[in-house]
Design an enzyme around this catalytic site. Structure first.
Site, mmCIF file in Angstrom:
data_model
loop_
_atom_site.group_PDB
_atom_site.id
_atom_site.type_symbol
_atom_site.label_atom_id
_atom_site.label_comp_id
_atom_site.label_asym_id
_atom_site.label_seq_id
_atom_site.Cartn_x
_atom_site.Cartn_y
_atom_site.Cartn_z
ATOM 1 N N GLU A 81 -24.533 -65.389 6.739
ATOM 2 C CA GLU A 81 -23.592 -64.274 6.696
ATOM 3 C C GLU A 81 -22.218 -64.741 7.135
ATOM 4 O O GLU A 81 -21.322 -63.935 7.350
ATOM 5 C CB GLU A 81 -24.080 -63.085 7.530
ATOM 6 C CG GLU A 81 -24.355 -63.386 8.976
ATOM 7 C CD GLU A 81 -24.660 -62.099 9.728
ATOM 8 O OE1 GLU A 81 -25.748 -61.564 9.520
ATOM 9 O OE2 GLU A 81 -23.803 -61.649 10.490
ATOM 10 N N CYS A 113 -29.685 -61.921 8.626
ATOM 11 C CA CYS A 113 -30.331 -63.108 9.201
ATOM 12 C C CYS A 113 -31.566 -63.576 8.452
ATOM 13 O O CYS A 113 -32.248 -64.482 8.915
ATOM 14 C CB CYS A 113 -30.690 -62.840 10.662
ATOM 15 S SG CYS A 113 -29.269 -62.367 11.642
ATOM 16 N N HIS A 234 -37.909 -63.601 14.169
ATOM 17 C CA HIS A 234 -36.453 -63.604 14.324
ATOM 18 C C HIS A 234 -36.138 -63.264 15.776
ATOM 19 O O HIS A 234 -36.814 -62.451 16.408
ATOM 20 C CB HIS A 234 -35.793 -62.587 13.379
ATOM 21 C CG HIS A 234 -34.309 -62.525 13.570
ATOM 22 N ND1 HIS A 234 -33.515 -63.657 13.527
ATOM 23 C CD2 HIS A 234 -33.473 -61.493 13.853
ATOM 24 C CE1 HIS A 234 -32.260 -63.307 13.755
ATOM 25 N NE2 HIS A 234 -32.201 -62.003 13.950
#
Ligand SMILES: [Zn+2]
Lengths: 344, 129
Positions: A81, A113, A234
């Site tokens: 990103e 992400c 994550h």
């Protein structure tokens, strides 16, 4: 025919800033922040590093370890990103720097992400269909945060690159994704910093998507948490992955090796896959690994991966933890210079 | 500036040099003709390994405007393992650099044409720990 990770490489910039140093500038309580986020410090890129340089360094390590001809790479996908250009793909820079030639499928991917794991899925599809021999999937970020924003304690830099092909060191048995329209975190065109929905980011976003993807994958395969030797989720902070692991029935022992966020912060597109690489560093043939990414907006990609005998002759040094544990600490003034927040 | 940089991208992004098969000499930047062999040159383009050591260096304190953020920075004369010598920025603390230090290539930003222009990337060196 087994398809999966043939090689991997990682890159974490050497600079670090401590939570205490950021808290000192904003007059906040460092102990409370460390307790709340479970983050002690984060990685900071050098003034001449960005997502393209991190991608190239990680990919070079992967190509070197694979000992393959770069010209055999038939696809390059870079998920981030923080692509250096709004229009001009990072993947073109990576392809040129690696000497891949001009004969390859390519695009930059963007899904907060989880763009790196999305690239891995695309490469798996290409390899399984026989369209390419090897695919290169990269997740890398030099994430931006507004000075003084809560994200400043976690927004970090790093990346990992995976070469996907046949005869892997780690076979991707199955992958499953869960996606919905959830506005937990976003950045509008031309805005330098992202906005987020505060506490709203937890339950309906991270926890719902990560648990749904992980459970969906396990249901599809008829597996349960105890069938996995390792799990990595994550990691926007240290609290979320630890809690989600517990919700899904995983132990701290299963997630410890891949939990890097306390020492390098949230590397966004690099976060779950750097943790996955840290697990590959120590995994033995037969070990089964659960990898679950999360991208705001929102979606999660889950993978069940089994390590093969080929890992035993694979070069795994320097390890991800070697790179996590190095570091040159800088103060807030140097940090601003590194993050290009001052204009000269 | 743009076409000139674009034509040399391959040699800046990586240490792609040339090798004379006739006398086994390496060159960087790459050459079309071997200065030793002249007409007998047998030039081949090859990527160099990218490991070397510092022969000499200087610390730049008075940097041009676009490199102000990086000063003071180190510029070093580096000898690669194949004997080729290159001059490059060495990204490290000026206190840390010393003659004989082992270094390796790194892909970094050279600079950019302001906020809306192109970004220039290329090869620099970093300590090889
Ligand atoms: Zn010659």
């Amino acid at each position: 025919m087994k398809v999966g990770v043939v090689s991997y490489g990682t890159y974490i910039p050497i600079y670090r800033i401590k939570v205490e140093e950021i808290a000192r500038i904003w007059g906040e309580n460092a102990e409370a922040i460390k307790g709340g986020l479970g983050i002690y410090q984060k990685s900071v890129p050098d003034v001449d590093e960005d997502t393209a340089t991190i991608s190239v360094e990680a990919a070079r390590e992967a190509v070197y370890r694979a000992n393959i001809n770069p010209k055999d790479i038939g696809a390059i996908y870079v998920g981030s990103e923080s692509h250096p250009y709004a229009v001009k793909p990072t993947a073109t820079i990576v392809g040129e720097a690696l000497g891949v030639g001009n004969d390859f499928f390519s695009a930059d991917l963007e899904f907060a992400c989880k763009a790196g794991t999305a690239g891995m899925q695309m490469c798996i599809g290409f390899v399984r269909s026989g369209m390419i021999k090897y695919g290169l999937a990269i997740g890398a970020d030099t994430s931006q945060s507004k000075p003084g924003d809560a994200l400043e304690y976690s927004a970090a830099a790093g990346g990992a690159a995976f070469i996907i092909g046949k005869n892997p060191i780690a076979e991707v048995e199955e992958t499953y994704s869960f996606t919905s329209d959830t506005p937990d975190f976003w950045r509008r065109e031309l805005q330098p910093y992202p906005s987020h929905g505060g506490r709203f980011t937890g339950l309906p976003a991270y926890f719902r998507h990560v648990t749904s993807a992980a459970q969906g994958l396990m249901d599809k395969m008829g597996l349960k948490a105890s069938d996995f030797d390792y799990a990595v989720f994550h990691q926007p902070n240290a609290k979320f992955p630890v809690r989600v692991a517990k919700m899904l029935g995983f132990t701290n022992e299963q997630i410890k090796q891949g939990l890097l966020v306390p020492y390098i912060g949230n590397t966004y597109s690099g976060a779950s896959i750097l943790g996955f690489a840290a697990i590959l560093d120590v995994a033995k043939p037969g070990d089964r690994i659960l990898l679950v990414s999360f991208g705001s907006g929102a979606g999660s990609d889950a993978f069940s991966i089994v390590v093969t005998d080929a890992i035993e002759n694979f070069e795994r040094n320097p390890t991800v933890w070697d790179k996590v544990n190095q570091g040159v600490f800088i103060d807030y003034g140097e940090y601003l210079k590194h993050r290009d927040k001052i204009r000269m | 500036m743009l076409p000139r940089f674009w034509r040399k991208i391959k040699y800046r992004y990586d240490l792609v040099g040339s090798y004379c098969e006739n006398c086994q000499s390496f060159f960087y930047p790459p050459r079309n003709l071997c200065p030793h062999c002249r007409r007998r040159s047998k030039i081949k383009e090859i990527p160099f390994d990218g490991k070397g050591r510092v022969l000499s260096y200087t610390v730049v304190h008075d940097a041009p405007e676009e490199y102000k953020e990086e000063k003071p920075y180190v510029v070093a004369l580096i000898e690669l393992e194949n004997g080729v010598r290159v001059i490059s920025q060495l990204v490290c603390d000026p206190e840390e650099v010393e003659i004989g230090m082992e270094v390796k290539k790194a892909f970094r930003k050279y600079g950019e044409d302001g906020n809306s222009g192109i970004i220039y990337y290329g090869t620099k060196f970093v300590p090889d720990n």
